[in-house]
Write a protein that holds these residues in place. Structure first.
Motif, PDB file in Angstrom:
ATOM      1  N   GLU B 131       0.810  -1.031   0.022  1.00 17.95           N
ATOM      2  CA  GLU B 131       0.111   0.041  -0.012  1.00 17.95           C
ATOM      3  C   GLU B 131       0.930   1.245   0.089  1.00 17.95           C
ATOM      4  O   GLU B 131       0.635   2.338  -0.409  1.00 17.95           O
ATOM      5  CB  GLU B 131      -0.820   0.143   1.157  1.00 17.95           C
ATOM      6  CG  GLU B 131      -2.134   1.077   0.907  1.00 17.95           C
ATOM      7  CD  GLU B 131      -3.107   1.215   2.676  1.00 17.95           C
ATOM      8  OE1 GLU B 131      -2.874   0.216   3.012  1.00 17.95           O
ATOM      9  OE2 GLU B 131      -3.533   2.074   2.554  1.00 17.95           O
ATOM     10  N   GLU B 132       1.892   1.218   0.853  1.00 15.33           N
ATOM     11  CA  GLU B 132       2.696   2.217   0.883  1.00 15.33           C
ATOM     12  C   GLU B 132       3.528   2.648  -0.463  1.00 15.33           C
ATOM     13  O   GLU B 132       3.449   3.736  -0.820  1.00 15.33           O
ATOM     14  CB  GLU B 132       3.863   2.096   1.972  1.00 15.33           C
ATOM     15  CG  GLU B 132       3.407   2.243   3.100  1.00 15.33           C
ATOM     16  CD  GLU B 132       3.300   3.614   3.628  1.00 15.33           C
ATOM     17  OE1 GLU B 132       3.973   4.525   3.519  1.00 15.33           O
ATOM     18  OE2 GLU B 132       1.826   3.818   4.001  1.00 15.33           O
ATOM     19  N   LYS B 135       1.543   4.104  -3.523  1.00 10.97           N
ATOM     20  CA  LYS B 135       1.298   5.460  -3.493  1.00 10.97           C
ATOM     21  C   LYS B 135       2.515   6.151  -4.024  1.00 10.97           C
ATOM     22  O   LYS B 135       2.337   7.449  -4.349  1.00 10.97           O
ATOM     23  CB  LYS B 135       1.033   5.909  -2.007  1.00 10.97           C
ATOM     24  CG  LYS B 135      -0.138   5.529  -1.391  1.00 10.97           C
ATOM     25  CD  LYS B 135      -0.278   5.982  -0.087  1.00 10.97           C
ATOM     26  CE  LYS B 135      -1.582   5.266   0.651  1.00 10.97           C
ATOM     27  NZ  LYS B 135      -1.289   5.291   1.970  1.00 10.97           N
ATOM     28  N   ARG B 160      -8.420  -1.310  -0.290  1.00 10.82           N
ATOM     29  CA  ARG B 160      -7.564  -0.399   0.161  1.00 10.82           C
ATOM     30  C   ARG B 160      -6.361  -0.196  -1.011  1.00 10.82           C
ATOM     31  O   ARG B 160      -5.829   1.026  -1.276  1.00 10.82           O
ATOM     32  CB  ARG B 160      -6.843  -0.710   1.352  1.00 10.82           C
ATOM     33  CG  ARG B 160      -7.716  -0.399   2.595  1.00 10.82           C
ATOM     34  CD  ARG B 160      -6.815  -0.879   3.625  1.00 10.82           C
ATOM     35  NE  ARG B 160      -5.790   0.086   3.943  1.00 10.82           N
ATOM     36  CZ  ARG B 160      -5.842   0.699   5.136  1.00 10.82           C
ATOM     37  NH1 ARG B 160      -6.796   0.656   5.911  1.00 10.82           N
ATOM     38  NH2 ARG B 160      -4.968   1.486   5.180  1.00 10.82           N
ATOM     39  N   LEU B 161      -5.856  -1.352  -1.527  1.00 11.02           N
ATOM     40  CA  LEU B 161      -4.645  -1.421  -2.506  1.00 11.02           C
ATOM     41  C   LEU B 161      -5.218  -0.776  -3.800  1.00 11.02           C
ATOM     42  O   LEU B 161      -4.027  -0.029  -4.356  1.00 11.02           O
ATOM     43  CB  LEU B 161      -4.299  -2.833  -2.574  1.00 11.02           C
ATOM     44  CG  LEU B 161      -3.805  -3.497  -1.466  1.00 11.02           C
ATOM     45  CD1 LEU B 161      -3.291  -4.975  -1.824  1.00 11.02           C
ATOM     46  CD2 LEU B 161      -2.371  -2.665  -1.174  1.00 11.02           C
ATOM     47  N   ALA B 164      -4.690   3.017  -3.189  1.00 11.86           N
ATOM     48  CA  ALA B 164      -3.659   3.361  -3.170  1.00 11.86           C
ATOM     49  C   ALA B 164      -2.965   3.434  -4.292  1.00 11.86           C
ATOM     50  O   ALA B 164      -2.270   4.365  -4.811  1.00 11.86           O
ATOM     51  CB  ALA B 164      -2.544   2.480  -2.323  1.00 11.86           C
ATOM     52  N   GLU B 167      -3.867   6.290  -6.392  1.00 11.75           N
ATOM     53  CA  GLU B 167      -3.207   7.583  -6.087  1.00 11.75           C
ATOM     54  C   GLU B 167      -1.755   7.925  -6.710  1.00 11.75           C
ATOM     55  O   GLU B 167      -1.351   8.963  -7.227  1.00 11.75           O
ATOM     56  CB  GLU B 167      -2.976   7.583  -4.490  1.00 11.75           C
ATOM     57  CG  GLU B 167      -2.664   8.921  -3.810  1.00 11.75           C
ATOM     58  CD  GLU B 167      -2.399   8.812  -2.437  1.00 11.75           C
ATOM     59  OE1 GLU B 167      -1.613   9.046  -1.779  1.00 11.75           O
ATOM     60  OE2 GLU B 167      -3.469   8.119  -1.756  1.00 11.75           O
TER      61      GLU B 167
END
Lengths: 513, 260
Positions: B131-132, B135, B160-161, B164, B167
């Motif tokens: 996820e981090e 982004k 969620r992924l 991300a 983004e």
């Protein structure tokens, strides 16, 4: 600073017994036990250091006796040294029971030297540690004043006069020299201070006069700092301890801002940052985080510590809160200001920040880049180096692709390599030939196409014990299309002559796509 | 389906996104990643959508290598226009399917010097790291490899992924070791099986071949194609099932006669 009763204090702290109970600590000495440390109550009874345990027991049968544990004493001393970091960054250990604190330039922060000393003693006493502090121009003189002086605080320029009256033991001499001096009738420092130096050196050795010179300040003595001195430090103290993680992180961000200004003025950026959290009860947590590129942006520094604290988890228990937070830049590097473009965000900086964050979270060894090595052995052909350590130049000299000349339509190296080759059962039609079928992970694969052998011999320096066998690698495709990289270890003929019972062993080393 | 349609649709989507006030990355760079096979790309309306999540699983346990290879091939195509690739593996997955091997990746079409490898101990950490990483704009794609069928990567996690990925604008490839029955919020879902390659004229191994099954597709129907990966040109092409040519006796090759 002398922690007079370090060992006994340590035990009393743990057991919470009244200090009035006489306690002695014994250590083995020449096949008998003798006293090596004792508390105030025991000293008041007339017990002394180095007294045999049998004598002490004979005098007072009800003594509380413990065995010496130098390791635990050492740990306590280091914990105290850690805590003393709150006063000055320059703390040196003086085992078994002393610490040197260089407080030049720090004393005014605590209201002068006297106040600083009183503050240390007061806080240590609350922790159940009794200490004596000597304060002087030289480390040697301070040592003497802490242990033997009647005046603990030696004023500036008064070093010589204050040393005169002290016994020679105050010069940090070993037992042999002291006995020799006593035999010569020399007892106090005043006895030797004005004597001609040559005969003294001849008789008692050079070490003796060096100690004297160090105490007097004729010879420099540097305190060996326990921890590397940071290049830049920012610190904040709190009258009321803070404990919430958000507060700590907010504080780190503010400190990072201060640190950033300092760094910017010198055109540098931090490569290694440390946040020291001083808990009210004296425990100190040090959280370190490295960066791949020099860094001074407060927001990013805070993000790194968020990850670092998240992984530290339980080992970083705030307890009753922290009263001091310090952020220091341990390693710095030149960082020139960059003209920020109008085009928007810089992708490379973002990548560097991501690498730093992931490294802070999982450890820098877990995030790696592959750097080719100059060897034929497949498992050593690449090294996984921490991504933070690999700068562009290192990764540039890539593997000479010619060495893996493409004579095959398929890639000659697998995309996945097992770090530990998996043993399989294989049947080959001819002893040296490729396998016709093999069983891997309990599944039998029928081979329909092979390429090989590609013979890879171990380098001679890996063959020192004669066990590193040559491998014959085969690229193999099964009926279902599964492509694997197999090898047979050892050559029929020359490598099996010495081992008549040897059977060829097959391994799966990698997977092709 | 005509070739103009994907472009029209793309323009319409951008217009809708603009009306909704959504920050969209679709306009910058290549919005889709074409596989290079017309039938597949047509079904995907141009190719794999960027800034989204794609699920890749082997058709059977033995096809793990093929699935990993397919993910790598997609990453190689995604990295054509620059950017690094991050591979996240749990320790257990690395034991099961091996470590990513640099020289092999170089030969397969993905430059190993542009590769970042992260090893984590728990699948949860792998998802967090993904996820981090999604982004981050500097990465071309992120591959996360989960052991078994990756039970943690469920609907919530994939949602969620996906957010991300939207983004950051990079590709997220979720590589499982078994086909999973979880419904995930993914753009496409692939099942990859290894296929016997077409041997070269000497009877050696041919170019890497897969059988791809597209089992979920947001933009159209599913499908199943045998394909070949050309690692020199980083291109897919359709595999034609012909009768393999008879293997000819092959002369000794210089490479191997030297190697001994």
């Amino acid at each position: 600073m002398w922690l007079k009763r370090l060992s006994t204090d340590r035990i009393e702290r743990c057991t919470a017994t009244p200090a009035e109970k006489p306690l002695i600590i014994v250590e083995p000495f020449k096949s008998a036990l003798r006293v090596c440390a004792l508390n105030d109550a025991a000293a008041a009874l007339g017990l002394r250091d180095a007294m045999p345990l049998a004598d002490a027991r004979a005098m007072y049968p009800a003594l509380w006796v413990e065995n010496a544990t130098p390791q635990a004493d050492r740990e306590l001393l280091e914990a105290v040294a850690d805590w003393c970091d709150g006063y000055t960054p320059l703390v040196g250990l003086d085992p078994p029971d002393g610490l040197f604190l260089d407080i030049s330039g720090c004393a005014h922060l605590f209201g002068g030297e006297r106040a600083l000393g009183a503050d240390i003693l007061d806080r240590l006493a609350r922790q159940g540690l009794s200490a004596q502090i000597g304060l002087a121009d030289t480390a040697g003189c301070a040592w003497a004043a802490a242990r033997y002086g009647d005046r603990r605080l030696v004023p500036k320029g008064d070093t010589r006069a204050s040393l005169m009256a002290l016994p020679l033991a105050a010069l940090r001499l070993d037992g042999k020299v002291l006995t020799a001096l006593a035999q010569a009738g020399l007892k106090r420092i005043a006895d030797v201070i004005d004597r001609p130096r040559a005969p003294l050196t001849a008789r008692f050795g050079e070490g003796f006069l060096r100690r004297l010179d160090q105490a007097l300040g004729h010879e420099d003595e540097s305190i060996k700092p326990r921890l590397p001195l940071p290049s830049y430090v920012a610190e904040r103290r709190f009258p009321d301890p803070i404990g919430r993680q958000e507060d700590v992180l907010g504080c780190i961000e503010q400190l990072a801002q201060e640190l950033g200004l300092l760094l910017e003025r010198r055109g540098e950026g931090a490569r290694l940052l440390q946040a020291a959290l001083f808990r009210t009860d004296g425990k100190v947590y040090r959280l370190e985080t490295g960066t791949g590129e020099p860094l001074r942006d407060p927001g990013r520094i805070k993000r790194l510590f968020i990850e670092r604290i998240a992984t530290a988890g339980d080992e970083c228990d705030p307890g009753f809160g922290y009263d001091t937070v310090r952020l220091s830049a341990l390693v710095c590097e030149r960082l020139d200001p960059v003209q920020s473009g109008l085009a928007g965000e810089d992708n490379q900086a973002e990548l560097a920040h991501l690498i730093d964050r992931l490294s802070a979270r999982f450890g820098s060894r877990r995030l790696t880049r592959l750097v080719p090595n100059n060897t034929h052995i497949p498992e050593f052909a690449v090294a996984a180096l921490p991504a933070q350590a690999v700068r562009g130049s290192l990764a540039a000299h890539a593997l000479s692709q010619e060495s893996l000349a493409q004579e095959s339509l398929a890639p000659v190296r697998p995309v996945r390599l097992f770090s530990r080759p998996e043993a399989i059962e294989a049947v080959a039609e001819v002893p040296d030939g490729p396998p016709a079928r093999f069983r891997w992970r309990r599944v039998v694969h029928e081979v329909i196409a092979t390429e090989g052998p590609e013979r890879i011999a171990m380098e001679w320096w890996r063959d020192a014990d004669g066990h590193a066998l040559t491998r014959d690698y085969f690229r193999v495709e099964s009926k279902e299309g599964v492509r694997v990289w197999l090898y047979r270890e050892g050559l029929y003929g020359r490598e099996m002559i010495h081992r008549p019972d040897w059977r060829p062993q097959w391994y799966v080393h990698g997977l092709f796509a | 389906m005509t070739a103009a349609m994907p472009a029209t649709l793309h323009r319409l989507r951008q217009a809708v996104a603009k009306i909704e006030g959504q920050e969209t990355d679709l306009c910058s760079g290549s919005p889709v990643l074409a596989l290079g096979i017309r039938t597949v790309d047509a079904l995907l309306q141009g190719g794999l959508a960027a800034a989204s999540l794609h699920d890749i699983a082997p058709a059977a346990v033995r096809d793990v290598g093929a699935a990993a290879g397919f993910a790598l091939a997609l990453a190689a195509r995604a990295a054509k226009s620059g950017g690094d690739t991050l591979c996240i593996q749990t320790d257990f997955a690395a034991i099961e399917s091996g470590d990513v091997y640099g020289p092999g990746c170089d030969l397969f079409g993905l430059q190993s010097s542009r590769l970042l490898i992260l090893k984590v101990s728990r699948p949860l950490d792998a998802l967090w790291a993904m996820e981090e990483a999604l982004k981050c704009r500097a990465l071309a794609s992120v591959i996360v490899e989960l052991p078994h069928d990756g039970p943690l990567a469920d609907l919530t996690a994939t949602r969620r992924l996906t957010l991300a990925a939207r983004e950051g604008g990079s590709f997220g490839f979720l590589l499982r070791h078994r086909p999973s029955s979880f419904t995930g919020s993914v753009e496409t879902r692939w099942e990859v099986a290894a296929a016997p390659s077409r041997p070269d004229q000497f009877g050696g191994l041919g170019r890497t071949a897969f059988v791809l099954s597209l089992t979920k597709n947001r933009h159209g129907a599913a499908g199943r194609w045998p394909v070949v990966w050309n690692h020199h040109d980083r291109d897919f092409s359709a595999l034609s099932f012909g009768v393999a040519e008879a293997a000819v006796d092959r002369p000794d090759r210089t490479l191997y006669s030297h190697a001994g």
